[in-house]
Design an enzyme around this catalytic site. Structure first.
Site, PDB file in Angstrom:
ATOM      1  N   HIS A   1       0.731  -1.164  -0.021  1.00  0.00           N
ATOM      2  CA  HIS A   1      -0.063   0.148   0.061  1.00  0.00           C
ATOM      3  C   HIS A   1       0.306   1.465  -0.334  1.00  0.00           C
ATOM      4  CE1 HIS A   1      -2.860  -2.260   2.136  1.00  0.00           C
ATOM      5  NE2 HIS A   1      -3.832  -2.824   1.032  1.00  0.00           N
TER       6      HIS A   1
ATOM      7  N   LYS B   1     -15.560  -8.229   4.388  1.00  0.00           N
ATOM      8  CA  LYS B   1     -14.604  -8.584   4.810  1.00  0.00           C
ATOM      9  C   LYS B   1     -14.711  -8.466   6.261  1.00  0.00           C
ATOM     10  CE  LYS B   1     -10.789  -8.399   1.786  1.00  0.00           C
ATOM     11  NZ  LYS B   1      -9.786  -6.785   1.558  1.00  0.00           N
TER      12      LYS B   1
ATOM     13  N   ARG C   1      -2.206  -5.581  -8.713  1.00  0.00           N
ATOM     14  CA  ARG C   1      -0.986  -6.499  -8.156  1.00  0.00           C
ATOM     15  C   ARG C   1      -1.233  -7.849  -9.584  1.00  0.00           C
ATOM     16  NH1 ARG C   1      -3.242  -8.767  -2.980  1.00  0.00           N
ATOM     17  NH2 ARG C   1      -4.956  -8.025  -4.186  1.00  0.00           N
TER      18      ARG C   1
ATOM     19  N   SER D   1      -2.730  -8.308   2.802  1.00  0.00           N
ATOM     20  CA  SER D   1      -2.689  -8.067   4.391  1.00  0.00           C
ATOM     21  C   SER D   1      -3.156  -9.624   4.911  1.00  0.00           C
ATOM     22  CB  SER D   1      -3.937  -6.799   4.504  1.00  0.00           C
ATOM     23  OG  SER D   1      -3.780  -5.625   4.168  1.00  0.00           O
TER      24      SER D   1
END
Ligand code: COA
Length: 162
Positions: free
Chosen positions: A18, A42, A91, A129
């Site tokens: 990040h 999430k 990504r 993460s």
């Protein structure tokens, strides 16, 4: 006119991946608002306050970065903050479908706000993460993948003293 972008995410916790996007985003935009948003699918390890704290400490050297939280529609937040763009990192190919869908939906909701993608730095292509939390939970060394402050907070969360 000031060029302002929102960099939204869960940041559970903020990683060096990040950070790479934020640093490069600052070369394009005059100001970045890093917004802790809610992703309904999430479950979070850290509270919003903890995530805010980790972001503030990690990003304190950047004078043109603001940290905020918002629980609602991202485009509404961007409009409220008078931001022209949403910044996202991409990504691998696996991110593309999700990001494409989200960008198109956001565009349908508000055509004034553009989504800008930056390719994640090669070093961080495999970082997320979740994978950092998983490795840390089982004692893996995650040094260098998060800031020293975040590293400490993750260790505390999993009750490790080393
Ligand atoms: N380097 C390394 N990892 C990166 C990264 C980078 N440059 N960029 C993202 N990631 C990782 C994150 O760590 C995260 O990993 P995790 O899934 O293991 O936690 C993952 O990629 C994606 O997370 P993030 O970028 O934080 O986004 P998100 O998917 O959690 O959240 C929101 C997406 C919050 C922006 C979205 O849900 C949202 O806009 N919510 C508000 C409600 C709304 O408007 N919904 C409609 C949208 S169409």
């Amino acid at each position: 006119m000031q060029k302002v972008a929102i960099y939204p995410g869960s940041f559970d916790p903020v990683t060096n991946g990040h950070l790479d996007i934020i640093e490069r985003g600052l070369n394009i935009f005059d100001k970045l608002i890093v917004a802790i948003m809610h992703n309904p699918v999430k479950e979070y390890l850290f509270t919003v306050e903890e995530r805010f704290d980790m972001l503030s400490t990690t990003l304190k050297k950047f004078k043109t970065v603001e940290i905020d939280t918002f629980d609602g529609l991202l485009v509404d937040y961007a409009a409220k903050r008078k931001a022209q763009a949403i910044l996202r990192g991409m990504r691998a190919v696996s991110d593309f479908e999700y990001e494409f869908q989200m960008a198109l939906m956001n565009r349908r909701l508000n055509r004034e706000i553009q989504t800008v993608f930056l390719m994640t730095g090669l070093r961080w292509i495999f970082t997320s993460s979740s994978i950092i939390k998983e490795a840390a939970q089982f004692g893996g060394n995650i040094e260098g993948m998060v800031s020293p402050f975040v590293y400490q907070k993750i260790k505390e969360k999993f009750g490790r003293k080393d």
